[in-house]
Structures are given as structure tokens and as C-alpha cells.
Design an enzyme around this catalytic site. Structure first.
Site, mmCIF file in Angstrom:
data_model
loop_
_atom_site.group_PDB
_atom_site.id
_atom_site.type_symbol
_atom_site.label_atom_id
_atom_site.label_comp_id
_atom_site.label_asym_id
_atom_site.label_seq_id
_atom_site.Cartn_x
_atom_site.Cartn_y
_atom_site.Cartn_z
ATOM 1 C CD GLU A 10 -1.193 31.825 7.232
ATOM 2 O OE1 GLU A 10 -1.535 32.187 8.742
ATOM 3 O OE2 GLU A 10 -0.146 31.237 6.860
ATOM 4 C CE1 TYR B 223 -3.256 22.776 1.380
ATOM 5 C CE2 TYR B 223 -3.753 25.027 0.414
ATOM 6 C CZ TYR B 223 -2.655 24.121 0.920
ATOM 7 O OH TYR B 223 -1.511 24.139 0.772
#
Length: 172
Positions: A114, A126
Site C-alpha cells: 500500500e 513502484y
């Protein structure tokens, strides 16, 4: 698991986080986040159920760390943080590579995490790795509104296949 790393910084080594690292980790955590993890959160992760590592110089100075939780054929990255004074040196990529290696060693097929939608630096990292947004958790993170009042920020849930990420990073 211990690995050597050469970067613009002096040589650093990945190693298991210990209780002796908690002061340094908390110092980084408090400088990195408006709502940091507590010392208890980190102390609780120092057990065999978690993969918890620091990236430290030979003199013991901690540069960054990660906490991940293995599950059945998956790993959940709970925290990956680099000392804010050292952003832009590739240390986050090095730590994320270590997470991928640990995930593969644990037999994980998927890696989950998350991230705050407001954490653009982390999202870029990411996405460059090959993570994809798969869901949103509403009201997940503590936050402050524009008036400084407590509120909640959603979390962007991201995931990727471990073997795909390892091939992309030439870690296979």
C-alpha cells in the site's frame, strides 16, 4: 541474507534489523513521515514471521530499511524507507531488490504493498519496477486536511508478480 552494495555512498550492507537498530530506524522514520510507525511497530516486526532488514554502512549508520510479511505464496511489503537526506542515490531501488530476493526465497508469487497516493516518489519507483495499481483502500492512512485537522487518506494497493519483477531487474 547479506549482500554488498556499492553506490555513491560508502559501501553498505543489507542485514537483519536488530533491536540495536531501533533508535536509528525511528530517527529515519520520524524524518520521513508525518505519521511514522511507532517503536512498538518495529519491535513487533523483529520476529521470525517477518523479513526485516536494514541497509547500513560498515560503521553501523543505517541508511534505510524494509519490513515485509510473508504469506501463502505472497509477500506484503509493509514499510520501505530511505533516510530522506539520501533520496535520489538509488538506495530505495537497492532495498526493493532485496525485498524481491527475500520474496523469492520465501516462495512468494505475488508482492503486495500500500502507498499513499500523495507519495509520488514511491509510486514512481513502484511503477518503474512493474507494480500495477489493483485497488484502493478507503480512509487507510492518518492524515491532516488543508486546515490541519485530522482526517484519513486512501491507500493505493499495488501488486506485481515476483518472477516478472526479478526478471526485469535481472535478479533471477
Amino acid at each position: 541474507m547479506s549482500a554488498q552494495f556499492n553506490a555513491p555512498q560508502p559501501e553498505a550492507e543489507l542485514r537483519a534489523m536488530t533491536e540495536m537498530d531501533l533508535h536509528a530506524v525511528m530517527s529515519i522514520e520520524r524524518r520521513a513521515y508525518e505519521f511514522p510507525w511507532s517503536r512498538g511497530n518495529f519491535a513487533d516486526s523483529l520476529n521470525p514471521r517477518y523479513v526485516v532488514q536494514v541497509l547500513a554502512r560498515p560503521d553501523g549508520v543505517v541508511l534505510g530499511y524494509f519490513v515485509a510479511m510473508p504469506g501463502v505464496e505472497e509477500m506484503h511489503l509493509l514499510n520501505l524507507t530511505v533516510d530522506p537526506a539520501l533520496h535520489g542515490l538509488g538506495l530505495g531501488r537497492h532495498l526493493l531488490d532485496a525485498v524481491l530476493v527475500a520474496a523469492a526465497m520465501q516462495g512468494a508469487l505475488l508482492l503486495w504493498l500500500e502507498v499513499r497516493p500523495s507519495n509520488h516518489r514511491a509510486i514512481r519507483l513502484y511503477e518503474r519496477y512493474g507494480f500495477h495499481a489493483v485497488a484502493k483502500r478507503r480512509n487507510y492512512y492518518p492524515a491532516l486536511d488543508v486546515y490541519g485537522q485530522p482526517c484519513k487518506e486512501d491507500a493505493l494497493v499495488m501488486s506485481a508478480q515476483v518472477d516478472v519483477l526479478r526478471r526485469r531487474r535481472d535478479l533471477a
